[in-house]
Motif scaffolding. Structure first.
Motif, short mmCIF file in Angstrom:
data_model
loop_
_atom_site.label_atom_id
_atom_site.label_comp_id
_atom_site.label_asym_id
_atom_site.label_seq_id
_atom_site.Cartn_x
_atom_site.Cartn_y
_atom_site.Cartn_z
N ASP A 61 -13.90 38.76 79.74
CA ASP A 61 -12.21 39.21 80.02
C ASP A 61 -11.36 39.02 79.31
O ASP A 61 -11.23 37.82 79.13
CB ASP A 61 -12.12 39.09 81.51
N THR A 62 -10.73 39.84 78.74
CA THR A 62 -10.01 39.32 77.76
C THR A 62 -8.76 39.44 78.31
O THR A 62 -7.69 40.01 77.68
CB THR A 62 -10.13 40.40 75.68
N ASP A 306 -13.00 51.72 74.90
CA ASP A 306 -14.21 51.00 74.29
C ASP A 306 -14.36 49.75 75.28
O ASP A 306 -15.47 49.39 75.05
CB ASP A 306 -13.24 49.92 73.49
N CYS A 307 -14.25 49.38 76.35
CA CYS A 307 -14.42 48.52 76.96
C CYS A 307 -13.27 48.57 78.05
O CYS A 307 -12.32 49.12 78.94
CB CYS A 307 -13.89 47.36 76.48
N MET A 359 -17.83 45.26 79.02
CA MET A 359 -17.50 44.52 79.65
C MET A 359 -17.51 42.54 78.97
O MET A 359 -16.95 41.66 79.32
CB MET A 359 -17.94 44.64 81.31
N SER A 360 -18.71 43.05 78.55
CA SER A 360 -19.28 41.89 77.39
C SER A 360 -19.36 42.19 75.80
O SER A 360 -18.82 40.93 75.09
CB SER A 360 -20.18 41.45 78.18
N ARG A 365 -15.75 41.42 70.85
CA ARG A 365 -16.56 41.98 69.08
C ARG A 365 -13.85 42.19 69.90
O ARG A 365 -13.60 41.43 68.27
CB ARG A 365 -16.81 43.20 69.11
N LEU A 366 -13.90 42.91 70.20
CA LEU A 366 -12.09 42.85 70.62
C LEU A 366 -11.51 41.20 70.09
O LEU A 366 -10.74 41.16 69.59
CB LEU A 366 -11.85 43.46 71.01
N ALA A 367 -11.63 40.41 70.42
CA ALA A 367 -11.49 39.43 70.49
C ALA A 367 -12.27 38.28 69.20
O ALA A 367 -11.16 37.11 68.73
CB ALA A 367 -11.73 37.99 71.36
#
Length: 446
Positions: A61-62, A306-307, A359-360, A365-367
């Motif tokens: 969870d970003t 994306d997420c 959600m994973s 990847r985003l982070a």
């Protein structure tokens, strides 16, 4: 698998190649093999047979406001990370505002890290903040390991975190682009917000009118233009307006480096069902109409969005007054995000592999954490959630782990019970019981 210390076996393991029966071997907290279901268990290895419960990679969870230190009565690392573990989340990235101090200098980052170090039940990283007067601090924060930088294009709601005007956005984004960092943006245009009717009071319809879609649409269009001009990486936070989707899709097709998230409350709650005075439903941008929600789901399915992240933003209960204009805007979602999204996803014909992707996999990847997080595959951290996907439960606020047990989901029946949560091969939550904190503090690694 011969040196495995632990083997988790399930008839349903969600892997990058699909869902299948498998045995997952773990050594020193790392996944070392994903084997056929009936692969022999090595001598000395402990077997955890999960039966037909689904083994998922731990969620990432970003977008979480932990508010610690400074507003710890709103939330804190101990309670937030317990709530996350209860919901199958094994990694979170903390937002830079609502704590005092905000994460806008390296010194402030160190303060946050000291506070979190012995309280984190799961792994925790940190976003930095981009303010009008801290361009000089952005590169040092990047080098200190923040995962990117949060900015507001309209007032944030707290005085210590002012928003960026368009020229200030350009300066901050140019600096961040110079070291190929990531700017994540609360995109609502302040001029459109100021021009919208501001009636105040308990009527949700009045609050919704005060945060119009065109505020989001205009801000996102400006952000995309700046990103294109500078070749920068940008991420749109908590998208609620489906009207912005064509601009986003066109930008992606044009090669602009833009990603987009939405949140469980936009995907599962609708404006039509929000009672007047029920400010537990208040967030900014707001929960919109059912027809808008349908388009957000379509955009998730086709990859324009994306997420999915929580934007967990709690406060003390007294700040959730029945006046939507003055109540704190934020929805607490850490513990319930997986069952909330899964309940609606299955109703719309999506599978758990889709939920894992949103959600994973994509949040990791985003982070920039996708070398270690976000998938059940050799070399990744042995972070798991074990889910009984067909079981249902009714949300009882008294059963929630976050500090102030206010929730927009009270009384709702959701699908998916998280049986247990594992962090680097250790079970940290099982059937509502928790171990002592075992989370690590994460920093950007590239």
């Amino acid at each position: 698998m011969s040196d495995a210390e632990l083997v988790l076996r399930s008839t349903r393991v969600i892997t990058p190649e699909g869902t299948r029966a498998a045995s997952v071997a773990v050594t020193d907290g790392t996944i070392t093999a994903v084997q056929p279901y009936d692969a022999p268990v090595p001598d000395g290895a402990r077997l955890e047979d999960l039966g037909d419960d689904v083994l998922l990679p731990g969620l990432v969870d970003t977008h979480v406001h932990v508010n610690d230190p400074g507003r710890t009565e709103w939330e804190g690392f101990w309670t937030a990370t317990r709530a996350a573990a209860a919901g199958g989340i094994t990694t979170l990235i903390d937002m830079p505002l609502n704590s005092l101090p905000p994460t806008t200098t390296v010194g402030h980052l160190r303060t946050k890290q000291r506070v979190a170090a012995d309280k984190a039940h799961i792994d925790v990283g940190f976003w930095g903040g981009a303010l009008p007067n801290n361009v000089k601090d952005l590169r040092p924060l990047h080098e200190a390991g923040v995962f990117g930088f949060k900015a507001f294009l309209s007032p944030s709601g707290v005085d210590e975190f002012p928003h960026l005007g368009q020229e200030q956005l350009a300066r901050s984004l140019a600096e961040i682009a110079a070291f190929d960092g990531l700017l994540i943006v609360h995109a609502e245009d302040p001029h459109h917000l100021a021009a919208a009717p501001q009636h105040g009071g308990p009527r949700y319809a009045d609050f919704l009118a005060s945060r119009p879609r065109d505020a989001e649409d205009t801000a996102i269009a400006h952000l995309v233009d700046q990103a294109k001009r500078l070749g920068a990486r940008v991420h749109v936070l908590h998208l609620s307006s489906s009207d912005a989707l064509p601009v986003i899709a066109a930008a992606k097709a044009d090669g602009v480096r833009v990603t987009v998230e939405t949140c469980p409350h936009y995907l599962t709650l609708t404006a039509e069902e929000v009672p007047d005075g029920a400010s537990e439903f208040k967030c900014c941008p707001p929960i919109r109409e059912a027809a808008n929600q349908d388009l957000l789901w379509q955009a998730l399915a086709d990859g324009t969005i994306d997420c999915v992240v929580t934007d967990h933003s709690p406060s003390t209960a007294d700040l959730k007054t029945d006046d939507f204009s003055t109540a704190w805007g934020g929805i607490s979602g850490l513990q319930l995000s997986l069952p909330a999204v899964w309940a609606e996803a299955r109703r719309r014909g999506h599978g758990l592999d889709d939920v894992v992707r949103w959600m994973s996999t994509r949040t990791a990847r985003l982070a920039g954490l996708d070398a270690r997080k976000g998938a059940i595959a050799p070399g990744r951290d042995a972070d798991f959630a074990v889910l009984a996907p067909d079981e249902t439960f009714t949300v009882d606020p008294a059963a929630l782990q976050h500090r102030n047990r206010v929730t927009a989901y009270a009384g709702r029946t959701l699908h998916g019970v998280v049986r247990s949560t594992w962090l680097r091969g250790r079970r940290i939550m099982a059937d509502g019981e928790f171990t002592e904190p075992k989370g690590r503090l994460l920093t950007r690694t590239h």
